[in-house]
Design a protein around this motif. Structure first.
Motif, PDB file in Angstrom:
ATOM      1  N   GLY A   5      86.008  73.802  27.460  1.00 49.35           N
ATOM      2  CA  GLY A   5      84.663  73.299  27.180  1.00 49.35           C
ATOM      3  C   GLY A   5      84.360  73.430  25.705  1.00 49.35           C
ATOM      4  N   GLY A   6      84.034  72.301  25.091  1.00 49.43           N
ATOM      5  CA  GLY A   6      83.720  72.297  23.650  1.00 49.43           C
ATOM      6  C   GLY A   6      82.392  71.599  23.411  1.00 49.43           C
ATOM      7  N   GLY A   7      81.440  71.811  24.337  1.00 49.93           N
ATOM      8  CA  GLY A   7      80.114  71.190  24.220  1.00 49.93           C
ATOM      9  C   GLY A   7      79.171  72.109  23.461  1.00 49.93           C
ATOM     10  N   THR A   8      77.930  72.205  23.944  1.00 47.80           N
ATOM     11  CA  THR A   8      76.926  73.023  23.255  1.00 47.80           C
ATOM     12  C   THR A   8      77.445  74.451  23.075  1.00 47.80           C
ATOM     13  OG1 THR A   8      75.173  71.697  24.225  1.00 47.80           O
ATOM     14  CG2 THR A   8      74.539  73.841  23.353  1.00 47.80           C
ATOM     15  N   VAL A   9      77.839  75.084  24.175  1.00 44.20           N
ATOM     16  CA  VAL A   9      78.227  76.500  24.099  1.00 44.20           C
ATOM     17  C   VAL A   9      79.634  76.649  23.504  1.00 44.20           C
ATOM     18  CG1 VAL A   9      78.475  78.655  25.360  1.00 44.20           C
ATOM     19  CG2 VAL A   9      76.742  77.007  26.082  1.00 44.20           C
ATOM     20  N   GLY A  10      80.578  75.824  23.989  1.00 42.23           N
ATOM     21  CA  GLY A  10      81.955  75.908  23.477  1.00 42.23           C
ATOM     22  C   GLY A  10      81.981  75.677  21.976  1.00 42.23           C
ATOM     23  N   ARG A  16      86.650  67.084  27.891  1.00 41.06           N
ATOM     24  CA  ARG A  16      86.904  65.917  28.740  1.00 41.06           C
ATOM     25  C   ARG A  16      87.453  64.769  27.895  1.00 41.06           C
ATOM     26  NH1 ARG A  16      82.103  65.980  32.518  1.00 41.06           N
ATOM     27  NH2 ARG A  16      81.154  66.163  30.471  1.00 41.06           N
ATOM     28  N   ASP A  17      86.845  64.569  26.727  1.00 43.19           N
ATOM     29  CA  ASP A  17      87.204  63.423  25.886  1.00 43.19           C
ATOM     30  C   ASP A  17      87.576  63.928  24.491  1.00 43.19           C
ATOM     31  OD1 ASP A  17      87.311  61.186  24.328  1.00 43.19           O
ATOM     32  OD2 ASP A  17      85.274  60.499  24.755  1.00 43.19           O
ATOM     33  N   VAL A  18      88.860  63.894  24.179  1.00 44.54           N
ATOM     34  CA  VAL A  18      89.311  64.464  22.897  1.00 44.54           C
ATOM     35  C   VAL A  18      88.875  63.604  21.698  1.00 44.54           C
ATOM     36  CG1 VAL A  18      91.293  65.730  23.822  1.00 44.54           C
ATOM     37  CG2 VAL A  18      91.591  63.373  23.095  1.00 44.54           C
ATOM     38  N   LYS A  56      82.926  62.206  19.295  1.00 44.42           N
ATOM     39  CA  LYS A  56      82.402  62.746  18.029  1.00 44.42           C
ATOM     40  C   LYS A  56      81.631  64.023  18.360  1.00 44.42           C
ATOM     41  CE  LYS A  56      80.661  60.847  13.790  1.00 44.42           C
ATOM     42  NZ  LYS A  56      79.283  61.175  13.463  1.00 44.42           N
ATOM     43  N   ARG A  57      81.911  65.109  17.679  1.00 49.59           N
ATOM     44  CA  ARG A  57      81.265  66.389  18.009  1.00 49.59           C
ATOM     45  C   ARG A  57      80.461  66.924  16.829  1.00 49.59           C
ATOM     46  NH1 ARG A  57      83.363  67.887  22.733  1.00 49.59           N
ATOM     47  NH2 ARG A  57      85.043  66.465  23.317  1.00 49.59           N
ATOM     48  N   ALA A  58      79.330  67.545  17.163  1.00 51.45           N
ATOM     49  CA  ALA A  58      78.479  68.111  16.103  1.00 51.45           C
ATOM     50  C   ALA A  58      79.224  69.239  15.395  1.00 51.45           C
ATOM     51  CB  ALA A  58      77.174  68.618  16.708  1.00 51.45           C
ATOM     52  N   ALA A  66      68.972  72.387  27.878  1.00 49.07           N
ATOM     53  CA  ALA A  66      69.001  72.004  29.298  1.00 49.07           C
ATOM     54  C   ALA A  66      70.425  71.966  29.840  1.00 49.07           C
ATOM     55  CB  ALA A  66      68.342  70.640  29.454  1.00 49.07           C
ATOM     56  N   GLU A  67      70.525  72.068  31.158  1.00 47.08           N
ATOM     57  CA  GLU A  67      71.815  71.919  31.829  1.00 47.08           C
ATOM     58  C   GLU A  67      72.241  70.452  31.779  1.00 47.08           C
ATOM     59  OE1 GLU A  67      73.639  74.605  33.197  1.00 47.08           O
ATOM     60  OE2 GLU A  67      72.106  75.519  31.975  1.00 47.08           O
ATOM     61  N   ALA A  68      73.549  70.204  31.992  1.00 48.57           N
ATOM     62  CA  ALA A  68      74.034  68.820  32.020  1.00 48.57           C
ATOM     63  C   ALA A  68      73.211  68.027  33.046  1.00 48.57           C
ATOM     64  CB  ALA A  68      75.517  68.806  32.368  1.00 48.57           C
ATOM     65  N   ALA A 126      68.349  80.250  25.588  1.00 52.95           N
ATOM     66  CA  ALA A 126      69.242  79.094  25.728  1.00 52.95           C
ATOM     67  C   ALA A 126      69.547  78.569  24.340  1.00 52.95           C
ATOM     68  CB  ALA A 126      68.577  78.008  26.573  1.00 52.95           C
ATOM     69  N   GLY A 127      70.533  77.678  24.302  1.00 51.82           N
ATOM     70  CA  GLY A 127      70.891  77.056  23.029  1.00 51.82           C
ATOM     71  C   GLY A 127      72.213  77.603  22.515  1.00 51.82           C
ATOM     72  N   GLN A 128      72.746  76.873  21.533  1.00 48.41           N
ATOM     73  CA  GLN A 128      74.104  77.109  21.066  1.00 48.41           C
ATOM     74  C   GLN A 128      74.361  78.532  20.558  1.00 48.41           C
ATOM     75  OE1 GLN A 128      75.566  74.399  17.807  1.00 48.41           O
ATOM     76  NE2 GLN A 128      76.989  73.955  19.458  1.00 48.41           N
TER      77      GLN A 128
HETATM   78  P1  NAP Z   1      78.069  70.823  27.764  1.00 53.64           P
HETATM   79  O1  NAP Z   1      77.466  70.689  26.428  1.00 53.64           O
HETATM   80  O2  NAP Z   1      77.905  69.720  28.747  1.00 53.64           O
HETATM   81  O3  NAP Z   1      79.626  71.113  27.557  1.00 53.64           O
HETATM   82  C1  NAP Z   1      80.564  71.076  28.589  1.00 53.64           C
HETATM   83  C2  NAP Z   1      81.939  70.966  27.956  1.00 53.64           C
HETATM   84  O4  NAP Z   1      82.928  71.014  28.979  1.00 53.64           O
HETATM   85  C3  NAP Z   1      82.164  69.658  27.193  1.00 53.64           C
HETATM   86  O5  NAP Z   1      82.855  69.904  25.998  1.00 53.64           O
HETATM   87  C4  NAP Z   1      83.027  68.818  28.128  1.00 53.64           C
HETATM   88  O6  NAP Z   1      83.877  67.932  27.465  1.00 53.64           O
HETATM   89  C5  NAP Z   1      83.833  69.923  28.802  1.00 53.64           C
HETATM   90  N1  NAP Z   1      84.345  69.535  30.113  1.00 53.64           N
HETATM   91  C6  NAP Z   1      83.629  69.192  31.207  1.00 53.64           C
HETATM   92  N2  NAP Z   1      84.455  68.889  32.233  1.00 53.64           N
HETATM   93  C7  NAP Z   1      85.707  69.052  31.762  1.00 53.64           C
HETATM   94  C8  NAP Z   1      86.999  68.871  32.335  1.00 53.64           C
HETATM   95  N3  NAP Z   1      87.179  68.490  33.606  1.00 53.64           N
HETATM   96  N4  NAP Z   1      88.080  69.124  31.570  1.00 53.64           N
HETATM   97  C9  NAP Z   1      87.934  69.536  30.274  1.00 53.64           C
HETATM   98  N5  NAP Z   1      86.741  69.707  29.679  1.00 53.64           N
HETATM   99  C10 NAP Z   1      85.638  69.468  30.416  1.00 53.64           C
HETATM  100  O7  NAP Z   1      77.532  72.127  28.500  1.00 53.64           O
HETATM  101  P2  NAP Z   1      77.029  73.487  27.810  1.00 53.64           P
HETATM  102  O8  NAP Z   1      75.577  73.400  27.588  1.00 53.64           O
HETATM  103  O9  NAP Z   1      77.925  73.839  26.697  1.00 53.64           O
HETATM  104  O10 NAP Z   1      77.217  74.520  29.030  1.00 53.64           O
HETATM  105  C11 NAP Z   1      78.475  75.045  29.341  1.00 53.64           C
HETATM  106  C12 NAP Z   1      78.291  76.208  30.338  1.00 53.64           C
HETATM  107  O11 NAP Z   1      77.496  77.215  29.724  1.00 53.64           O
HETATM  108  C13 NAP Z   1      77.567  75.832  31.625  1.00 53.64           C
HETATM  109  O12 NAP Z   1      78.084  76.605  32.666  1.00 53.64           O
HETATM  110  C14 NAP Z   1      76.124  76.217  31.333  1.00 53.64           C
HETATM  111  O13 NAP Z   1      75.392  76.499  32.503  1.00 53.64           O
HETATM  112  C15 NAP Z   1      76.351  77.477  30.531  1.00 53.64           C
HETATM  113  N6  NAP Z   1      75.265  77.880  29.655  1.00 53.64           N
HETATM  114  C16 NAP Z   1      74.671  76.968  28.829  1.00 53.64           C
HETATM  115  C17 NAP Z   1      73.672  77.384  27.970  1.00 53.64           C
HETATM  116  C18 NAP Z   1      72.979  76.441  27.032  1.00 53.64           C
HETATM  117  O14 NAP Z   1      71.993  76.853  26.409  1.00 53.64           O
HETATM  118  N7  NAP Z   1      73.426  75.206  26.896  1.00 53.64           N
HETATM  119  C19 NAP Z   1      73.273  78.733  27.958  1.00 53.64           C
HETATM  120  C20 NAP Z   1      73.909  79.645  28.812  1.00 53.64           C
HETATM  121  C21 NAP Z   1      74.901  79.202  29.652  1.00 53.64           C
HETATM  122  P3  NAP Z   1      83.291  66.732  26.540  1.00 53.64           P
HETATM  123  O15 NAP Z   1      82.652  67.411  25.367  1.00 53.64           O
HETATM  124  O16 NAP Z   1      84.472  65.926  26.147  1.00 53.64           O
HETATM  125  O17 NAP Z   1      82.311  66.003  27.393  1.00 53.64           O
END
Ligand code: NAP
Ligand code: HSE
Length: 440
Positions: free
Chosen positions: A10-15, A45-47, A50-52, A189-191, A309-311
């Motif tokens: 996971g390389g989204g908000t938290v990753g 998911r998508d290598v 474009k990522r922040a 927010a959650e996805a 919450a947040g990055q």
């Molecule tokens: P997010 O921004 O949607 O990031 C999810 C990441 O997982 C994305 O990089 C996505 O790839 C990747 N991913 C999803 N399915 C995949 C797969 N099958 N194979 C490989 N990579 C995959 O979510 P987030 O906000 O970072 O949250 C991640 C986790 O942290 C969740 O469990 C959430 O509940 C938890 N959390 C979030 C926060 C918050 O403030 N956001 C706070 C505490 C806990 P792509 O980038 O290519 O789409």
């Protein structure tokens, strides 16, 4: 200098936040721990997206399983979210004896018992500080800091998105879709944002806290949940006039009554929008901030506050787990305290019908003599006491608002009485009922 080799899924908000935080403070962590955190691979998911946060292309792969089985990876960080693939990934890592750090409260809520058992069996550990209340180290507080206490009360504002929405609504002029869009843009927010708004994210978190506090794994199906979709600007305004603020509150309350044959009283575990007196410290927790108020039988009242919450806030909690996991790997130990220790065999959740509370009720009624008497008669018959009645001025038309503040009553009695009240011809809309907490 030793090195811990991370495979991040996971390389989204938290990753992205964790990657960035390691770039920024990896050296600091290394100097404190004597272990260098090194990211070996990262699954997304998508290598090509474009990522922040800039992540070198050479680190990225779309194959999460290859990250876990990568021979150099000795610590897996699950930040993909969801409960299906994330479960598979966590189990795969634990089976390989690789410890896992996760921020995934939905996963723990749904499969916690299975995952903790898998961790126990494999000898690898599962760390989850980031799963509850963002940057607040509340898991450590319950597992370590307050380990010598029975937890009699725990109240948590544990969803940053809902607190942000309610705060903005209170400040005025914003509607739910607009504020939610802002919360999404800010990475709160959650996805699937209905998990936030409908109270399920708070339910996942409060279930984890209740389980840690009371020593049995709380089944999420037994947690009563109401989200904030039904909270209107009008109720926020009336609550304010009465000296209250509406917050989405997670409540874990040890009942004082011990049912026959039990050594452990049932625990209230619930999440609902709650009227909190403005004089209480939780009423001042605003925007994305979270707070958890914990009462222990020895320590008394304690309070934990921070960004929920947040990055960056979440990345901070993940780094804390990385440090614990890295030290465990270095010393070839398991964490001093296992991730979850079940110890209360008689633990049970109190059915919501039996939960006693005070209430705020808003009715929309025909403004004519005898209306209040009919409503009061139904409540009196149910032995429910009214503590005050307010008919706010300045409302005209076919129906006007009538606010009742209600003394302690069971949820069952209150629901039944409200059903009868709703059927009165003088009552024009579905009654609004919110619970009031006095933190006794
Ligand atoms: P997010 O921004 O949607 O990031 C999810 C990441 O997982 C994305 O990089 C996505 O790839 C990747 N991913 C999803 N399915 C995949 C797969 N099958 N194979 C490989 N990579 C995959 O979510 P987030 O906000 O970072 O949250 C991640 C986790 O942290 C969740 O469990 C959430 O509940 C938890 N959390 C979030 C926060 C918050 O403030 N956001 C706070 C505490 C806990 P792509 O980038 O290519 O789409
Ligand atoms: N969506 C969650 C919240 C993220 O708003 O609190 C932090 O767990």
């Amino acid at each position: 200098m030793q090195q811990v080799n991370l495979g991040i899924i996971g390389g989204g908000t938290v990753g992205g936040g964790v990657f960035q935080a390691i770039q920024r403070n990896g050296e600091l962590m290394a100097s404190r721990l004597g272990i260098w955190p090194n990211v070996v691979k990262m699954a997304v998911r998508d290598v090509h997206k474009k990522r922040a946060v800039k992540i070198p292309k050479t680190l990225l792969t779309a194959d999460w399983s290859s990250v876990i089985s990568h021979p150099e990876v000795n610590l897996v960080v699950e930040l993909m979210g969801g409960t299906t693939t994330a479960r598979e990934a966590t189990l795969q890592a634990l089976k390989l004896g690789k410890p896992v750090v996760t921020a995934n409260k939905a996963l723990l809520s749904a499969h916690g018992e299975e995952l903790f058992a898998a961790a126990q069996k494999s000898g690898a550990n599962l760390y989850y500080e980031a799963s509850v209340a963002g940057g607040i180290p509340i898991i450590k507080v319950l597992r370590e800091g307050l380990i010598g206490n029975r937890i009699t009360r725990l109240y948590g504002i544990v969803n940053g998105t809902c607190n942000y929405v309610l705060t903005r609504m209170k400040l005025g002029g914003a509607d739910l879709p607009q504020v939610l869009a802002d919360a999404q843009r800010l990475g709160y927010a959650e996805a699937e944002p209905s998990l936030d708004i409908d109270g399920y994210d708070a339910m996942h978190k409060i279930g984890i806290l209740a389980s840690l506090a009371h020593g049995f794994w709380v089944n999420p199906k037994e947690i009563y949940v109401e989200g904030i979709r039904g909270v209107t600007a009008l109720d926020i305004q009336f609550a304010g006039q009465l000296g209250y603020t509406i917050k989405l509150l997670g409540i874990v309350k040890r009942n004082d009554v011990l049912p026959n044959g039990r050594t452990c009283p049932p625990i209230q575990v619930s999440v609902y929008p709650t009227l909190i007196p403005n004089t209480h410290v939780l009423a001042s927790v605003n925007h994305v901030f979270n707070a958890v108020y914990v009462r222990g039988d020895i320590v008394g009242d304690t309070l934990y506050y921070g960004r929920g919450a947040g990055q960056d806030a979440t990345a901070s909690a993940v780094l804390s787990d990385l440090a614990d996991a890295a030290l465990d790997l270095k010393h070839k130990t398991r964490s001093r305290i296992p991730p979850f220790v079940p110890h209360e065999r008689q633990g049970a959740v109190l059915a919501m019908a039996h939960v006693i509370s005070r209430y705020y009720v808003r009715l929309s009624v025909v403004d004519r003599p005898g209306t209040l008497a009919r409503i009061a008669a139904i409540l009196a018959k149910a032995r429910i006491g009214i503590s005050s009645v307010i008919q706010p001025e300045g409302h005209e038309g076919e129906s006007v608002p009538l606010i009742l503040m209600i003394h302690d009553a069971s949820n069952e009695a209150m629901q039944k009485a409200l059903e009868k009240i709703a059927r009165l011809p003088v009552v024009k809309e579905r009654p609004v009922m919110l619970r009031v907490e006095n933190f006794d």
